[in-house]
Design an enzyme around this catalytic site. Structure first.
Site, mmCIF file in Angstrom:
data_model
loop_
_atom_site.group_PDB
_atom_site.id
_atom_site.type_symbol
_atom_site.label_atom_id
_atom_site.label_comp_id
_atom_site.label_asym_id
_atom_site.label_seq_id
_atom_site.Cartn_x
_atom_site.Cartn_y
_atom_site.Cartn_z
ATOM 1 N N GLY A 144 -10.824 16.049 -37.665
ATOM 2 C CA GLY A 144 -9.647 15.756 -36.854
ATOM 3 C C GLY A 144 -9.572 14.313 -36.391
ATOM 4 C CB ALA A 145 -11.396 11.446 -37.284
ATOM 5 N N GLY B 2 -6.000 9.768 -32.128
ATOM 6 C CA GLY B 2 -6.509 10.235 -30.844
ATOM 7 C C GLY B 2 -7.999 10.073 -30.633
ATOM 8 N N GLY C 82 -10.610 11.556 -32.055
ATOM 9 C CA GLY C 82 -11.398 11.397 -33.276
ATOM 10 C C GLY C 82 -11.317 9.995 -33.840
ATOM 11 C CE1 TYR D 64 -7.061 24.909 -26.758
ATOM 12 C CE2 TYR D 64 -7.201 25.180 -24.366
ATOM 13 C CZ TYR D 64 -7.390 24.406 -25.495
ATOM 14 O OH TYR D 64 -7.917 23.135 -25.378
#
Length: 282
Positions: free
Chosen positions: A11-12, A15, A17, A162
């Site tokens: 997830g980079a 943001g 990441g 969640y």
């Protein structure tokens, strides 16, 4: 510290990441970007290739891999490519996450499966695929961007799906830290306050930024954790604790708006000083 080490980050493409990837690049690391966004998104800035360029400009080497961690074969392909390119994996940052702050009746199976598939299952499988190489490293670390296991019912009531999905990531830390004790360090990291990212903007709008800190507090925290020996394991670190341990005395530098009242992140209590304990007692 990280020169020549290989760090695999999910997830980079933007943001938190992205910030961790660039910080690792500044240290001379080999950075593997494992994220979905290969083509520019109409609403969200950043792709795996824009982050690759930023890491290289910072002084690191970088491999960009288009990966949806819900799919095991894509994780395996990215891990294989990382090992082929850099010779191994020393560090794994499980940062990828999906969020829907919806109640039981509002969370359909698609939303549920997305959160469980990315957060819990994706973290578990990415760790599983990286572990054979982490076990060969001299300084193996795994950091999950997930919260302390606060079992107060208020953190389940509004968004049980969640919470279950994020706590699944935390339970990976709890179990794997003990399973691989003395071999691989497993720790969690969570922000004390809201962090201004694209996800936060979608949840709270642009005005929410004044109540947030920058992503830098988390990348600085990761850099501190990675300096610790592998005997430092099984902790649920809060960012304030980490940066204070690293010598930061003025946390104001991380605020989007200096002097503004900050919003606490989920799963943390207002009356606890998280800056003094490595693993909060809840």
């Amino acid at each position: 510290m990280l020169k020549g080490k290989t760090i695999f980050i999910t997830g980079a493409s933007r943001g938190i990441g992205e910030s961790i990837a660039i910080a690792a690049g500044k240290e001379g690391a080999n950075v593997v970007i494992a994220a979905k966004t290969a083509d520019p998104h109409p609403k969200l800035k950043g792709t795996i290739y824009s982050v690759q360029k930023a890491v290289e400009n910072a002084g690191g080497k970088c491999l960009a891999c288009s990966v949806d961690i819900r799919f095991e074969d894509q994780i395996e392909a990215a891990v294989d490519k990382a090992v082929e390119t850099f010779g191994g994996i020393d560090i794994l940052i499980n940062n990828a996450s999906a969020i829907s702050l919806t109640g039981t009746l509002e969370t359909n199976s698609k939303k549920f499966d997305l959160m469980m598939g990315v957060n819990t299952r994706g973290t578990y499988l990415t760790t599983q695929k990286c572990l054979p190489y982490l076990l060969k490293s001299k300084t193996p670390h795994v950091i999950n961007l997930s919260p302390p296991l606060n079992m107060d019912k208020k953190w389940f009531a509004g968004h049980p799906a969640y919470t279950m999905a994020k706590y699944g990531m935390s339970m990976c830390v709890l179990g794997m830290a003990e399973e691989f004790k003395g071999k691989v360090a497993f720790n969690a990291l969570w922000p004390k306050t809201a962090i201004y990212t694209a996800a936060m903007e979608m949840l709270g709008g642009t005005d929410i930024s004044k109540q947030c800190r920058t992503v830098d507090i988390l990348s600085d925290s990761v850099m501190w954790i990675l300096k610790q020996p592998i005997t430092t394991t099984g902790n649920f670190f809060i960012d304030e604790y980490c940066v204070k341990q690293a010598g930061v005395t003025d946390l104001e530098k991380y605020s989007i708006v200096k002097g503004a009242k900050l919003m606490n992140d989920f799963f943390l209590e207002d009356d606890v000083d998280y800056s003094i304990l490595p693993t909060p007692k809840l």
